[in-house]
Enzyme design. Structure first.
Site, PDB file in Angstrom:
ATOM      1  N   ARG A  64       0.835  -1.210   0.000  1.00  0.00           N
ATOM      2  CA  ARG A  64       0.000   0.000   0.000  1.00  0.00           C
ATOM      3  C   ARG A  64       0.872   1.263   0.000  1.00  0.00           C
ATOM      4  NH1 ARG A  64      -3.662   2.636   4.397  1.00  0.00           N
ATOM      5  NH2 ARG A  64      -5.254   3.674   3.132  1.00  0.00           N
ATOM      6  N   HIS A  68       0.415   4.292  -2.656  1.00  0.00           N
ATOM      7  CA  HIS A  68       0.178   5.687  -2.259  1.00  0.00           C
ATOM      8  C   HIS A  68       1.361   6.584  -2.620  1.00  0.00           C
ATOM      9  CE1 HIS A  68      -3.410   5.213   0.745  1.00  0.00           C
ATOM     10  NE2 HIS A  68      -3.554   4.467  -0.325  1.00  0.00           N
ATOM     11  N   ASN A  96      -3.835   8.902   4.306  1.00  0.00           N
ATOM     12  CA  ASN A  96      -2.687   8.280   4.960  1.00  0.00           C
ATOM     13  C   ASN A  96      -2.695   8.384   6.477  1.00  0.00           C
ATOM     14  OD1 ASN A  96      -1.598   7.612   2.455  1.00  0.00           O
ATOM     15  ND2 ASN A  96      -0.408   9.507   2.314  1.00  0.00           N
ATOM     16  N   HIS A 195      -6.384  -6.088  -2.278  1.00  0.00           N
ATOM     17  CA  HIS A 195      -7.227  -6.198  -1.080  1.00  0.00           C
ATOM     18  C   HIS A 195      -7.539  -7.657  -0.757  1.00  0.00           C
ATOM     19  CE1 HIS A 195      -8.790  -1.743  -1.323  1.00  0.00           C
ATOM     20  NE2 HIS A 195      -7.512  -1.827  -1.028  1.00  0.00           N
TER      21      HIS A 195
HETATM   22  C1  HEM Z   1      -9.131   1.231  -6.076  1.00  0.00           C
HETATM   23  C2  HEM Z   1      -9.100   2.156  -5.145  1.00  0.00           C
HETATM   24  C3  HEM Z   1      -8.669   1.882  -3.734  1.00  0.00           C
HETATM   25  C4  HEM Z   1      -9.287   2.334  -2.620  1.00  0.00           C
HETATM   26  C5  HEM Z   1     -10.522   3.229  -2.556  1.00  0.00           C
HETATM   27  C6  HEM Z   1      -8.571   1.810  -1.486  1.00  0.00           C
HETATM   28  C7  HEM Z   1      -8.885   2.073  -0.163  1.00  0.00           C
HETATM   29  C8  HEM Z   1      -8.324   1.452   0.920  1.00  0.00           C
HETATM   30  C9  HEM Z   1      -8.731   1.647   2.285  1.00  0.00           C
HETATM   31  C10 HEM Z   1      -9.822   2.604   2.744  1.00  0.00           C
HETATM   32  C11 HEM Z   1      -7.985   0.827   3.059  1.00  0.00           C
HETATM   33  C12 HEM Z   1      -8.081   0.675   4.577  1.00  0.00           C
HETATM   34  C13 HEM Z   1      -7.217   1.725   5.264  1.00  0.00           C
HETATM   35  C14 HEM Z   1      -7.462   1.819   6.759  1.00  0.00           C
HETATM   36  O1  HEM Z   1      -8.529   1.414   7.207  1.00  0.00           O
HETATM   37  O2  HEM Z   1      -6.561   2.289   7.488  1.00  0.00           O
HETATM   38  C15 HEM Z   1      -7.097   0.112   2.191  1.00  0.00           C
HETATM   39  C16 HEM Z   1      -6.177  -0.818   2.608  1.00  0.00           C
HETATM   40  C17 HEM Z   1      -5.310  -1.461   1.753  1.00  0.00           C
HETATM   41  N1  HEM Z   1      -5.111  -1.187   0.413  1.00  0.00           N
HETATM   42 FE1  HEM Z   1      -6.350  -0.125  -0.753  1.00  0.00          FE
HETATM   43  N2  HEM Z   1      -7.535   1.036  -1.926  1.00  0.00           N
HETATM   44  C18 HEM Z   1      -7.543   1.061  -3.297  1.00  0.00           C
HETATM   45  C19 HEM Z   1      -6.613   0.459  -4.121  1.00  0.00           C
HETATM   46  C20 HEM Z   1      -5.510  -0.241  -3.687  1.00  0.00           C
HETATM   47  C21 HEM Z   1      -4.412  -0.639  -4.514  1.00  0.00           C
HETATM   48  C22 HEM Z   1      -4.264  -0.287  -5.996  1.00  0.00           C
HETATM   49  C23 HEM Z   1      -3.549  -1.330  -3.720  1.00  0.00           C
HETATM   50  C24 HEM Z   1      -2.226  -1.952  -4.068  1.00  0.00           C
HETATM   51  C25 HEM Z   1      -1.862  -2.327  -5.265  1.00  0.00           C
HETATM   52  C26 HEM Z   1      -4.131  -1.369  -2.401  1.00  0.00           C
HETATM   53  C27 HEM Z   1      -3.613  -2.045  -1.323  1.00  0.00           C
HETATM   54  C28 HEM Z   1      -4.152  -2.023  -0.050  1.00  0.00           C
HETATM   55  C29 HEM Z   1      -3.727  -2.912   1.015  1.00  0.00           C
HETATM   56  C30 HEM Z   1      -2.749  -4.055   0.869  1.00  0.00           C
HETATM   57  C31 HEM Z   1      -4.428  -2.536   2.165  1.00  0.00           C
HETATM   58  C32 HEM Z   1      -4.272  -3.085   3.580  1.00  0.00           C
HETATM   59  C33 HEM Z   1      -3.137  -2.326   4.255  1.00  0.00           C
HETATM   60  C34 HEM Z   1      -2.807  -2.757   5.672  1.00  0.00           C
HETATM   61  O3  HEM Z   1      -3.333  -3.743   6.181  1.00  0.00           O
HETATM   62  O4  HEM Z   1      -1.956  -2.055   6.276  1.00  0.00           O
HETATM   63  N3  HEM Z   1      -5.301  -0.675  -2.406  1.00  0.00           N
HETATM   64  N4  HEM Z   1      -7.307   0.520   0.883  1.00  0.00           N
END
Ligand code: HEM
Ligand code: NAG
Ligand code: NAG
Ligand code: NAG
Ligand code: NAG
Ligand code: NAG
Ligand code: NAG
Ligand code: NAG
Ligand code: NAG
Ligand code: NAG
Length: 331
Positions: A64, A68, A96, A195
């Site tokens: 992530r 970002h 973030n 995800h």
């Molecule tokens: C398509 C639009 C996307 C949205 C709206 C989105 C949104 C989010 C949100 C809201 C979270 C939770 C953050 C939290 O609760 O603190 C999250 C977690 C995460 N996102 Fe996305 N995301 C997107 C695309 C992506 C992409 C492109 C990747 C990587 C290639 C990604 C990888 C991750 C990962 C691995 C997590 C978990 C992180 C952790 O456990 O620390 N996301 N994302």
């Protein structure tokens, strides 16, 4: 048979002309550090492996960070810069703050890399390598990471607030944000497959659980069994910081279950479920393909990670190789 003298004269002239033109955009490549830090990939993957021992979530957090980073001013490690007199850190941008994590592990990787090859490997390349290690060590695909990025001298907090997609915005807006950095619908669906691991806080999806869009009811695209589970994790009026697995089936494994979940109305974020539940959306056929064929998902994911990693890198003599990922050299 040798070509007529005139042809070879022109060939030489064209090659010389090509060498004189400025190389404004050097391409990344997989062998960038072949002479200067040949073991960089294994150094990074060893530190990532170490980090997994005490934190099963770290791989998700590291990929992530790369995402970002790349969406804001390109893949230039701008996300790693702390506040300073001249830097408004991206760490405090809305997508973030109190959410993005893994900075300590990035610093550990940087220290290990500097010990073997001082002053050579950029923090931006470390993020790309750590993302690959995280995926492959979680059961996902491996690939050759393209390298040669350099580190920014600036951060862009306002850019982080606008360029990174929000879980609450519609598919059209999210598609537009991907398109703005040169990524298409195939990339959007494949990369959303990240995800398949990691966690999200209740505040990022609890609007779906009780009174969705002021209807007085939960989001109708949420599986009722799954809804009950999520309501237990996220009580009404709770703090919003409790965590749920993004993939309720295989929470720490990198697999294609994310897409099967969407077909079962078990997407956690509104932005996840929209990929499958938006009537007529171009994303649906990709979800169905990746759900039925993990090989297709992995193949597409690798290509899309390379596409994302190619967003506006600094190359050549632009930017710098930071010695501490948290600050610009000499500051
Ligand atoms: C398509 C639009 C996307 C949205 C709206 C989105 C949104 C989010 C949100 C809201 C979270 C939770 C953050 C939290 O609760 O603190 C999250 C977690 C995460 N996102 Fe996305 N995301 C997107 C695309 C992506 C992409 C492109 C990747 C990587 C290639 C990604 C990888 C991750 C990962 C691995 C997590 C978990 C992180 C952790 O456990 O620390 N996301 N994302
Ligand atoms: C990789 O890129 C660097 C910098 O642009 C260049 O010097 C090197 O020759 C490239 N290597 C290959 C195999 O293309
Ligand atoms: C580079 O990595 C290989 C394989 O992991 C290892 O055998 C070798 O000792 C390492 N070399 C250096 C200089 O660290
Ligand atoms: C960094 O700056 C932000 C504003 O951009 C501020 O909210 C935050 O408290 C500062 N953090 C630190 C550690 O100085
Ligand atoms: C979608 O983008 C438009 C135009 O930028 C904006 O006005 C609207 O608020 C966005 N929608 C959501 C739900 O964020
Ligand atoms: C849902 O939210 C709207 C707007 O805040 C409110 O008027 C309505 O009473 C709420 N419904 C329920 C069942 O809580
Ligand atoms: C949540 O808080 C509101 C007012 O802040 C209150 O009316 C409501 O009963 C609370 N709901 C629960 C389940 O505690
Ligand atoms: C709800 O999820 C279960 C799996 O947990 C699945 O069998 C069922 O078909 C899903 N229901 C809907 C309406 O998607
Ligand atoms: C799954 O996808 C791979 C890669 O695109 C393809 O080669 C293979 O034929 C597909 N398998 C099936 C059963 O469709
Ligand atoms: C499924 O995705 C793979 C990988 O991107 C692609 O090669 C294949 O053509 C797709 N199959 C279908 C039926 O869309």
């Amino acid at each position: 048979m040798s070509p007529p003298p005139s042809t070879s004269f022109f060939s030489v002239a064209i090659v010389l002309l090509g060498m004189m033109l400025p190389h404004s955009k050097a391409q990344l490549n997989a062998t960038f550090y072949a002479n200067t830090c040949p073991n960089v990939s294994s150094i990074v993957s060893n530190v990532v492996q170490q980090a997994f021992q005490s934190d099963s979530r770290i791989g998700a957090s590291l990929i992530r960070l790369h995402f970002h980073d790349c969406f804001v001013n390109g893949c230039d490690a701008s996300i790693l810069l702390d506040n300073s007199s001249s830097i408004l850190s991206e760490k405090f941008a809305a997508p973030n703050v109190n959410s993005i994590r893994g900075f300590g592990v990035v610093d550990n990787i940087k220290t290990a890399v500097e010990n073997s090859c001082p002053g050579v490997v950029s923090c931006a390349d470390i993020l790309a390598l750590a993302a690959e290690s995280s995926v492959s060590q979680s059961g996902g695909p491996s690939w050759s990471v393209l390298l040669g990025r350099r580190d920014s001298l600036t951060a862009n907090q306002a850019g982080a607030n606008t360029a990174i997609p929000s879980p609450f915005e519609g598919l059209n807006n999210i598609t537009a944000k991907f398109s703005a950095v040169g990524l298409n619908t195939n990339d959007l669906v494949a990369l959303s497959g990240a995800h398949t691991f990691g966690r999200a806080q209740c505040r990022t999806f609890s609007n779906r659980l009780y009174n969705f869009s002021n209807t007085g009811n939960p989001d109708p695209t949420l599986n009722t069994t799954y809804l009950t589970t999520l309501q237990q994790i996220c009580p009404q009026n709770g703090s919003g910081t409790a965590l749920a697995n993004l993939d309720p089936t295989t929470s720490d494994a990198f697999d294609n279950n994310y897409f099967t979940n969407l077909q079962n109305n078990q997407g956690l974020l509104q932005s996840d479920q929209e990929l499958f539940s938006t009537p007529g959306a171009a994303t649906i056929t990709f979800v169905n393909n990746f759900s039925s064929n993990q090989t297709a998902f992995f193949q597409s994911f690798v290509q899309s990670m390379i596409n994302m990693g190619n967003i506006s890198p600094l190359t050549g003599s632009s930017g710098e190789i930071r010695s501490d990922c948290k600050k610009v050299n000499g500051s």
